[in-house]
Design a protein around this motif. Structure first.
Motif, PDB file in Angstrom:
ATOM      1  N   ARG A 266     -18.580 -12.659 -74.424  1.00 26.73           N
ATOM      2  CA  ARG A 266     -18.971 -12.770 -73.023  1.00 26.73           C
ATOM      3  C   ARG A 266     -17.848 -13.385 -72.193  1.00 26.73           C
ATOM      4  N   ARG A 267     -17.195 -14.400 -72.727  1.00 25.91           N
ATOM      5  CA  ARG A 267     -16.088 -15.044 -72.018  1.00 25.91           C
ATOM      6  C   ARG A 267     -14.933 -14.063 -71.828  1.00 25.91           C
ATOM      7  N   LEU A 268     -14.635 -13.262 -72.862  1.00 25.63           N
ATOM      8  CA  LEU A 268     -13.564 -12.280 -72.754  1.00 25.63           C
ATOM      9  C   LEU A 268     -13.899 -11.187 -71.738  1.00 25.63           C
ATOM     10  N   ILE A 269     -15.149 -10.766 -71.714  1.00 26.45           N
ATOM     11  CA  ILE A 269     -15.577  -9.761 -70.746  1.00 26.45           C
ATOM     12  C   ILE A 269     -15.427 -10.301 -69.325  1.00 26.45           C
ATOM     13  N   ILE A 270     -15.804 -11.544 -69.122  1.00 25.10           N
ATOM     14  CA  ILE A 270     -15.675 -12.155 -67.796  1.00 25.10           C
ATOM     15  C   ILE A 270     -14.210 -12.256 -67.395  1.00 25.10           C
ATOM     16  N   GLU A 271     -13.333 -12.631 -68.321  1.00 26.26           N
ATOM     17  CA  GLU A 271     -11.904 -12.730 -68.010  1.00 26.26           C
ATOM     18  C   GLU A 271     -11.323 -11.364 -67.657  1.00 26.26           C
ATOM     19  N   VAL A 272     -11.671 -10.342 -68.421  1.00 21.55           N
ATOM     20  CA  VAL A 272     -11.159  -8.995 -68.152  1.00 21.55           C
ATOM     21  C   VAL A 272     -11.651  -8.502 -66.797  1.00 21.55           C
ATOM     22  N   ASN A 273     -12.923  -8.739 -66.502  1.00 24.73           N
ATOM     23  CA  ASN A 273     -13.465  -8.315 -65.214  1.00 24.73           C
ATOM     24  C   ASN A 273     -12.803  -9.049 -64.056  1.00 24.73           C
ATOM     25  N   SER A 274     -12.529 -10.331 -64.215  1.00 25.98           N
ATOM     26  CA  SER A 274     -11.887 -11.077 -63.133  1.00 25.98           C
ATOM     27  C   SER A 274     -10.455 -10.595 -62.912  1.00 25.98           C
ATOM     28  N   VAL A 275      -9.731 -10.284 -63.988  1.00 21.67           N
ATOM     29  CA  VAL A 275      -8.364  -9.760 -63.842  1.00 21.67           C
ATOM     30  C   VAL A 275      -8.392  -8.396 -63.154  1.00 21.67           C
ATOM     31  N   GLU A 276      -9.318  -7.560 -63.545  1.00 15.08           N
ATOM     32  CA  GLU A 276      -9.429  -6.233 -62.928  1.00 15.08           C
ATOM     33  C   GLU A 276      -9.804  -6.348 -61.451  1.00 15.08           C
ATOM     34  N   THR A 277     -10.690  -7.274 -61.130  1.00 12.99           N
ATOM     35  CA  THR A 277     -11.076  -7.493 -59.737  1.00 12.99           C
ATOM     36  C   THR A 277      -9.891  -7.972 -58.910  1.00 12.99           C
ATOM     37  N   GLU A 278      -9.097  -8.880 -59.463  1.00 12.49           N
ATOM     38  CA  GLU A 278      -7.911  -9.357 -58.752  1.00 12.49           C
ATOM     39  C   GLU A 278      -6.910  -8.230 -58.530  1.00 12.49           C
ATOM     40  N   ASN A 279      -6.725  -7.376 -59.528  1.00 10.80           N
ATOM     41  CA  ASN A 279      -5.810  -6.242 -59.376  1.00 10.80           C
ATOM     42  C   ASN A 279      -6.288  -5.280 -58.293  1.00 10.80           C
ATOM     43  N   LEU A 280      -7.579  -4.981 -58.296  1.00  8.43           N
ATOM     44  CA  LEU A 280      -8.127  -4.074 -57.287  1.00  8.43           C
ATOM     45  C   LEU A 280      -8.025  -4.669 -55.889  1.00  8.43           C
ATOM     46  N   SER A 281      -8.291  -5.971 -55.763  1.00  4.39           N
ATOM     47  CA  SER A 281      -8.191  -6.586 -54.439  1.00  4.39           C
ATOM     48  C   SER A 281      -6.741  -6.630 -53.967  1.00  4.39           C
ATOM     49  N   ALA A 282      -5.786  -6.844 -54.873  1.00  2.00           N
ATOM     50  CA  ALA A 282      -4.370  -6.838 -54.487  1.00  2.00           C
ATOM     51  C   ALA A 282      -3.959  -5.440 -54.035  1.00  2.00           C
ATOM     52  N   GLN A 283      -4.386  -4.406 -54.756  1.00  2.00           N
ATOM     53  CA  GLN A 283      -4.081  -3.034 -54.350  1.00  2.00           C
ATOM     54  C   GLN A 283      -4.709  -2.713 -52.990  1.00  2.00           C
ATOM     55  N   PHE A 284      -5.933  -3.161 -52.801  1.00  2.00           N
ATOM     56  CA  PHE A 284      -6.630  -2.921 -51.535  1.00  2.00           C
ATOM     57  C   PHE A 284      -5.901  -3.597 -50.385  1.00  2.00           C
ATOM     58  N   GLU A 285      -5.480  -4.843 -50.579  1.00  2.00           N
ATOM     59  CA  GLU A 285      -4.773  -5.560 -49.518  1.00  2.00           C
ATOM     60  C   GLU A 285      -3.426  -4.912 -49.213  1.00  2.00           C
ATOM     61  N   LYS A 286      -2.745  -4.422 -50.254  1.00  2.00           N
ATOM     62  CA  LYS A 286      -1.464  -3.747 -50.038  1.00  2.00           C
ATOM     63  C   LYS A 286      -1.671  -2.458 -49.244  1.00  2.00           C
ATOM     64  N   LYS A 287      -2.683  -1.678 -49.611  1.00  2.38           N
ATOM     65  CA  LYS A 287      -2.951  -0.436 -48.887  1.00  2.38           C
ATOM     66  C   LYS A 287      -3.401  -0.714 -47.461  1.00  2.38           C
ATOM     67  N   GLN A 288      -4.178  -1.782 -47.275  1.00  2.33           N
ATOM     68  CA  GLN A 288      -4.640  -2.125 -45.935  1.00  2.33           C
ATOM     69  C   GLN A 288      -3.470  -2.570 -45.063  1.00  2.33           C
ATOM     70  N   ALA A 289      -2.539  -3.325 -45.632  1.00  5.10           N
ATOM     71  CA  ALA A 289      -1.365  -3.755 -44.868  1.00  5.10           C
ATOM     72  C   ALA A 289      -0.503  -2.552 -44.485  1.00  5.10           C
ATOM     73  N   SER A 290      -0.308  -1.618 -45.402  1.00  2.21           N
ATOM     74  CA  SER A 290       0.490  -0.434 -45.072  1.00  2.21           C
ATOM     75  C   SER A 290      -0.222   0.431 -44.029  1.00  2.21           C
ATOM     76  N   LEU A 291      -1.538   0.502 -44.097  1.00  3.05           N
ATOM     77  CA  LEU A 291      -2.296   1.256 -43.100  1.00  3.05           C
ATOM     78  C   LEU A 291      -2.179   0.599 -41.728  1.00  3.05           C
ATOM     79  N   ASN A 292      -2.250  -0.733 -41.691  1.00  2.00           N
ATOM     80  CA  ASN A 292      -2.092  -1.441 -40.420  1.00  2.00           C
ATOM     81  C   ASN A 292      -0.712  -1.205 -39.829  1.00  2.00           C
ATOM     82  N   GLN A 293       0.312  -1.247 -40.654  1.00  2.00           N
ATOM     83  CA  GLN A 293       1.665  -0.994 -40.165  1.00  2.00           C
ATOM     84  C   GLN A 293       1.805   0.431 -39.645  1.00  2.00           C
TER      85      GLN A 293
END
Length: 132
Positions: free
Chosen positions: A42-69
């Motif tokens: 369960r702890r490993l699943i939570i860690e993997v999900n949190s890393v994946e969530t951080e990666n997706l949010s970073a990609q989203f923020e990068k795409k949003q910044a490029s869209l704003n520009q």
């Protein structure tokens, strides 16, 4: 008194020790490792999900910044184009009604460009549609 008889007390202590040691060994050798494995997984699943969530949010923020520009860049191009067209129409002395309409449109777009700058774009949320 039969409660304090030494023969009865020793047999009760013997059976208590025997049953306790059997249950203790059963729990520690069979059930406790299974319980620990489930907690660890369960702890490993939570860690993997949190890393994946951080990666997706970073990609989203990068795409949003490029869209704003891109939006800001394109809005500046539109503003420059409208101003050039307005200047061309004024220099050519085209029909006054067309000039007034174009003038009003260009003034509105210029006002929106001046007052709807980066601050307003920051307030507009852009959401990307994720396809999985």
């Amino acid at each position: 008194m039969p409660q304090l008889d030494k023969i009865i007390v020793f047999t009760q202590i013997f059976w208590l020790f025997l049953i306790f040691s059997f249950l203790y060994s059963l729990l520690t050798h069979y059930f406790f490792p299974i319980f620990l494995k489930s907690l660890k997984s369960r702890r490993l699943i939570i860690e993997v999900n949190s890393v994946e969530t951080e990666n997706l949010s970073a990609q989203f923020e990068k795409k949003q910044a490029s869209l704003n520009q891109a939006l800001i860049r394109n809005l500046v191009v539109v503003e420059n184009h409208l101003l050039r067209e307005l200047n061309c129409l004024k220099s050519l002395n085209v029909n006054s009604s067309v000039i007034t309409v174009d003038e009003k449109i260009s003034q509105a777009s210029q006002s929106s460009m001046l007052y709807c700058s980066q601050h307003l774009f920051d307030l507009i949320p852009f959401y990307l549609k994720w396809t999985a």
